[in-house]
Write a protein that holds these residues in place. Structure first.
Motif, mmCIF file in Angstrom:
data_model
loop_
_atom_site.group_PDB
_atom_site.id
_atom_site.type_symbol
_atom_site.label_atom_id
_atom_site.label_comp_id
_atom_site.label_asym_id
_atom_site.label_seq_id
_atom_site.Cartn_x
_atom_site.Cartn_y
_atom_site.Cartn_z
ATOM 1 N N LYS A 1 13.247 56.203 32.280
ATOM 2 C CA LYS A 1 13.024 57.071 33.502
ATOM 3 C C LYS A 1 11.350 57.057 33.748
ATOM 4 O O LYS A 1 10.821 57.349 34.756
ATOM 5 N N PHE A 2 10.865 57.511 32.558
ATOM 6 C CA PHE A 2 9.448 57.652 32.570
ATOM 7 C C PHE A 2 8.397 56.521 32.302
ATOM 8 O O PHE A 2 7.471 56.425 32.287
ATOM 9 N N GLN B 1 23.117 60.705 21.978
ATOM 10 C CA GLN B 1 21.791 61.383 22.032
ATOM 11 C C GLN B 1 20.789 60.254 22.201
ATOM 12 O O GLN B 1 19.616 59.984 22.569
ATOM 13 N N LYS C 1 7.803 54.052 30.105
ATOM 14 C CA LYS C 1 6.854 54.194 29.105
ATOM 15 C C LYS C 1 6.151 52.920 28.862
ATOM 16 O O LYS C 1 5.192 52.448 28.422
ATOM 17 N N PRO D 1 18.619 68.832 21.657
ATOM 18 C CA PRO D 1 18.232 67.238 21.669
ATOM 19 C C PRO D 1 17.164 67.037 20.789
ATOM 20 O O PRO D 1 17.122 65.894 20.220
ATOM 21 N N CYS D 2 16.185 67.994 20.286
ATOM 22 C CA CYS D 2 15.394 67.837 19.346
ATOM 23 C C CYS D 2 15.776 67.124 17.972
ATOM 24 O O CYS D 2 15.064 66.526 17.486
ATOM 25 N N LYS E 1 17.629 56.272 28.240
ATOM 26 C CA LYS E 1 17.658 56.521 29.476
ATOM 27 C C LYS E 1 16.172 57.408 30.075
ATOM 28 O O LYS E 1 15.612 57.395 31.059
ATOM 29 N N PHE E 2 16.039 58.334 29.068
ATOM 30 C CA PHE E 2 14.731 59.279 29.246
ATOM 31 C C PHE E 2 13.397 58.402 29.259
ATOM 32 O O PHE E 2 12.527 58.494 30.125
ATOM 33 N N ALA E 3 13.416 57.544 28.305
ATOM 34 C CA ALA E 3 12.274 56.615 28.236
ATOM 35 C C ALA E 3 12.116 55.792 29.448
ATOM 36 O O ALA E 3 11.031 55.394 29.894
ATOM 37 N N PHE F 1 21.503 57.216 23.609
ATOM 38 C CA PHE F 1 21.635 56.976 24.967
ATOM 39 C C PHE F 1 20.692 57.813 25.732
ATOM 40 O O PHE F 1 20.040 57.254 26.879
ATOM 41 N N VAL F 2 20.714 59.068 25.649
ATOM 42 C CA VAL F 2 19.952 60.120 26.279
ATOM 43 C C VAL F 2 18.393 59.534 26.161
ATOM 44 O O VAL F 2 17.646 59.695 27.311
ATOM 45 N N ALA F 3 18.059 59.233 25.080
ATOM 46 C CA ALA F 3 16.693 59.195 24.643
ATOM 47 C C ALA F 3 16.377 57.737 25.524
ATOM 48 O O ALA F 3 15.213 57.706 26.131
#
Lengths: 138, 165
Positions: free
Chosen positions: B91-92, B81, B94, B30-31, B87-89, B83-85
């Motif tokens: 979720k938290f 990735q 921001k 992911p990085c 969804k991640f953002a 889309f992952v970023a």
């Protein structure tokens, strides 16, 4: 097998290039210090989202493994050790399989099939937590 | 010359396969997964050119096809990735930080008001021999104090502010 013949074998060229890339990863981990924290590659995911991802700390982990500080390596990234072993194993496999390929022309096709299946299986086992993480969030 | 013609596109195929394998490994981390889209596209382009050359000269296409397939899969993983970023953002959450700060401030304010409700506030002002003392308290607190004295416990909160000139 002379030098010219080695260059005509795609399998050998691929093996040597991949071995070179893995060695570059090892050199990168050896050059940059985990204490100075001067790694040029930063986590883009963390830059964008502000939250660390599952692969954060992998460079630190690799550097610490190379320096023999295994316990600290686990603290930085718990998957660091298995990924490092995967790369180290691949480096070994590239050289061993190249030697076998050069010395046993009759079993070349079989060797390539074993290599593809074995390396793919190892890759899936080692990188499974990352793949699960990607699937979970995509 | 004939051998060179038959191997047309092979070198591009090898380059495409190596690039595709590296891209694949990068794409699942992911990085660096998001930047893997660049070598992924390069691998596809190399494989496509190699494939067209191989078709023209009727040379073997195994390596080129392998490079193309792995390159396409790696590029797709790399693309996912993003889309992952996202969804991640999400979720938290921001983007909604001002609302969260306001929520925390309201909580703190409620806690302070609740504490002061039961408190006795005493303000003393001294200027040489002159002395002024202001005591502020609620009936509720006094009753609670009496009740606690009867029970033998003393946990009343007292706040004393002294201002000296």
């Amino acid at each position: 097998m002379n030098k010219r013949a080695w260059l005509n074998e795609p399998y050998l060229i691929i093996n040597f290039v991949l071995a070179g890339v893995i060695m570059l990863i090892m050199i990168y981990s050896g050059i940059f210090s985990p204490d100075k924290d001067d790694y040029p590659v930063v986590c883009i995911h963390e830059k964008l989202t502000g939250e660390p991802c599952v692969s954060c700390g992998l460079s630190h982990s690799f550097s610490l493994i190379i320096r023999g500080r295994i316990d600290e390596a686990y603290e930085w990234n718990k998957y660091g050790m298995r990924i490092f072993l995967f790369f180290a194993g691949q480096l070994f496999i590239r050289f061993v399989f190249s030697v076998i390929y050069a010395n046993h022309p009759d079993s070349r096709n079989q060797l390539i099939i074993y290599d593809i299946i074995g390396s793919s299986a190892l890759f899936l086992i080692v990188f499974m937590p990352f793949l699960i993480w990607i699937i979970k969030f995509s | 010359m004939e051998e060179a013609k038959n191997n047309s596109g092979q070198n591009l195929g090898i380059a495409a396969l190596i690039t595709a394998i590296i891209t694949f490994v990068m794409a699942v981390i992911p990085c660096v997964g998001m930047i893997a889209i660049i070598p992924g596209i390069i691998a596809i382009v190399l494989a496509a050119i190699g494939l067209s050359q191989a078709q023209r000269s009727d040379s073997p296409r195994g390596v080129i096809m392998a490079g193309l397939i792995i390159g396409v899969i790696a590029t797709m993983i790399s693309f996912s990735q993003y889309f992952v970023a996202g969804k991640f953002a999400k979720k938290f959450d921001k983007d909604n930080w001002p609302a969260r700060i306001e929520e925390i401030m309201n909580d703190v304010q409620d806690n302070v008001i609740r504490d002061l409700e039961d408190a006795n506030v005493s303000i003393k002002v001294e200027d040489g021999d002159e002395k002024v003392e202001i005591n502020v308290g609620t009936g509720k607190s006094d009753k609670k104090k009496i009740l606690e004295e009867l029970e033998g416990a003393d946990s009343t909160k007292n706040v004393s502010i002294t201002i000296r000139k």
